[in-house]
Design a protein around this motif. Structure first.
Motif, PDB file in Angstrom:
ATOM      1  N   VAL A  58     -50.965  -0.086  51.084  1.00 36.15           N
ATOM      2  CA  VAL A  58     -50.514   0.391  49.768  1.00 36.15           C
ATOM      3  C   VAL A  58     -49.825   1.745  49.923  1.00 36.15           C
ATOM      4  N   ILE A  59     -50.368   2.593  50.783  1.00 32.41           N
ATOM      5  CA  ILE A  59     -49.802   3.921  51.005  1.00 32.41           C
ATOM      6  C   ILE A  59     -48.645   3.868  51.991  1.00 32.41           C
ATOM      7  N   THR A  80     -56.168  10.128  52.919  1.00 28.86           N
ATOM      8  CA  THR A  80     -55.489  11.376  53.242  1.00 28.86           C
ATOM      9  C   THR A  80     -54.746  11.970  52.044  1.00 28.86           C
ATOM     10  N   PRO A  81     -54.089  11.170  51.187  1.00 28.23           N
ATOM     11  CA  PRO A  81     -53.440  11.770  50.004  1.00 28.23           C
ATOM     12  C   PRO A  81     -54.417  12.500  49.080  1.00 28.23           C
ATOM     13  N   LEU A 131     -54.154  16.317  47.903  1.00 30.90           N
ATOM     14  CA  LEU A 131     -54.273  16.765  46.515  1.00 30.90           C
ATOM     15  C   LEU A 131     -55.302  17.888  46.408  1.00 30.90           C
ATOM     16  N   LEU A 132     -56.412  17.774  47.153  1.00 31.85           N
ATOM     17  CA  LEU A 132     -57.400  18.847  47.176  1.00 31.85           C
ATOM     18  C   LEU A 132     -56.773  20.130  47.728  1.00 31.85           C
ATOM     19  N   MET A 133     -56.008  20.003  48.789  1.00 34.82           N
ATOM     20  CA  MET A 133     -55.330  21.170  49.356  1.00 34.82           C
ATOM     21  C   MET A 133     -54.396  21.810  48.336  1.00 34.82           C
ATOM     22  N   GLN A 134     -53.701  21.007  47.584  1.00 35.12           N
ATOM     23  CA  GLN A 134     -52.809  21.531  46.542  1.00 35.12           C
ATOM     24  C   GLN A 134     -53.600  22.371  45.538  1.00 35.12           C
ATOM     25  N   LYS A 158     -46.973   9.880  50.223  1.00 32.54           N
ATOM     26  CA  LYS A 158     -46.584  10.245  51.579  1.00 32.54           C
ATOM     27  C   LYS A 158     -45.927  11.617  51.620  1.00 32.54           C
ATOM     28  N   ARG A 159     -45.162  11.961  50.607  1.00 36.83           N
ATOM     29  CA  ARG A 159     -44.545  13.291  50.545  1.00 36.83           C
ATOM     30  C   ARG A 159     -45.610  14.380  50.416  1.00 36.83           C
TER      31      ARG A 159
END
Length: 348
Positions: A186-187, A134-135, A139-142, A247-248
């Motif tokens: 890890v996440i 999901t992160p 990042l893709l969305m960003q 997570k942020r």
């Protein structure tokens, strides 16, 4: 404690029978690869849970991808393991033979180059995964938001582990311990499993992926039988709080939602969807809850819930093989049926 002592303890265990569920496809593969089931007492059983992302994706999600891939000026972009996952009628791979436009990539970021080359095409990325991936989609969305990219959308099937584990426990799954997913942890951090462990009095062992790491976690789980504790046996990469930066980033773009799991129905709060302010980037992810089998004899739903072994399915290794999968558990290399068949595994 020395490894040989752990191996001896697990082999000679003569207490109450225990089902220990691994909820990570990589653990399923590593367990078979290292021959761990054959090293355990007959009273210890390893069962596979809903730990393979494509295995728990409902058929309606695949159907929606096929529908989008057939639309003019549309293209579905996905990882390879999703291509052969059965929808209610056919898979993406089969749809390609009928003219669907589908491109396989190795990174979500590859869609940015595709979108730049073909601004007239709407590219739909199949965003499937757990907390581990999901992160990357965040990042893709960003990149999409900051670059003002308007011809890329996401069809999401993002899911979270603690909620579905809690669902299994509340539904009476025959499990007395959980091998917690190392990559997810890890996440999320190891602490995320503590509320479920304490509520149901079931131990969790966060494990790495080598044979010795898995054996150490199993030893800890067996020793903690009946106690709702979480032991982090993967401290080199897993902390209590997890990756706070990742997570942020996820929280910026996604929010919790109910999610449909193949064979298990809808599980409250177990999904992540784009926040309202970013819904323009969504390709229609809502209400994808229907899950119809192509072959009614398929037992993937029971396998995912730890109620049956892959070998209990009447299709296993006969009609259903990696070349002719009848259910999602035979498609991915992380799927339990694929792993059991490819490793010739006999026992749990």
């Amino acid at each position: 404690m020395k490894l040989e002592d752990i191996v001896r303890y697990l082999a000679e265990y003569d207490g109450p029978e225990m089902n220990i569920m691994e909820v990570c496809g990589s653990h399923t593969a590593a367990i078979s690869k290292n021959g761990i089931p054959d090293m355990l007492s007959e009273k210890l059983h390893l069962v596979s849970g809903p730990g393979c992302p494509v295995c728990v994706t409902p058929s309606s999600y695949v159907d929606r991808l096929i529908e989008l891939s057939m639309k003019p000026d549309h293209c579905v972009v996905t990882f390879g393991d999703l291509l052969r996952v059965p929808g209610s009628v056919r898979s993406l791979s089969q749809a390609k033979g009928d003219g669907a436009r589908v491109i396989m990539v190795y990174s979500p970021m590859d869609v940015l180059k595709l979108a730049e080359k073909e601004p007239q095409t709407t590219f739909v990325f199949a965003a499937v995964g757990f907390e581990t991936t999901t992160p990357v989609y965040a990042l893709l969305m960003q990149q999409l938001v900051e670059g003002d990219v308007r011809n890329v959308k996401l069809l999401t099937a993002l899911k979270t582990m603690p909620e579905v584990i809690g669902h299994l426990c509340s539904a009476g799954a025959p499990v007395q311990g959980f091998l917690a997913p190392g990559h997810v942890s890890v996440i999320t951090g190891a602490a995320v499993f503590r509320p479920v462990a304490e509520r149901y009095g079931i131990p969790f062992g966060v494990a790495g992926f080598t044979g010795p790491e898995i054996l150490m976690a199993l030893y800890a789980i067996v020793r903690l039988r009946g106690r709702g504790e979480v032991k982090n046996l993967y401290p080199s990469v897993v902390t209590e709080e997890g990756n706070t930066e990742a997570k942020r980033l996820v929280e910026r773009f996604f929010e919790p939602a109910d999610a449909a799991w193949r064979g298990m129905g809808e599980v409250a709060g177990s999904g992540r969807i784009l926040r309202q302010e970013y819904r323009a980037f969504d390709a229609g992810s809502s209400d994808l809850t229907e899950d119809r089998k192509i072959n009614q004899a398929c037992r993937c739903d029971q396998v995912l819930m730890g109620k049956k072994k892959p070998t209990d399915c009447p299709l296993f290794g006969k009609v259903c093989t990696p070349l002719t999968p009848q259910g999602a558990c035979m498609v991915s290399t992380e799927g339990s049926c694929f792993t059991w068949l490819s490793s010739n595994r006999k026992r749990s």
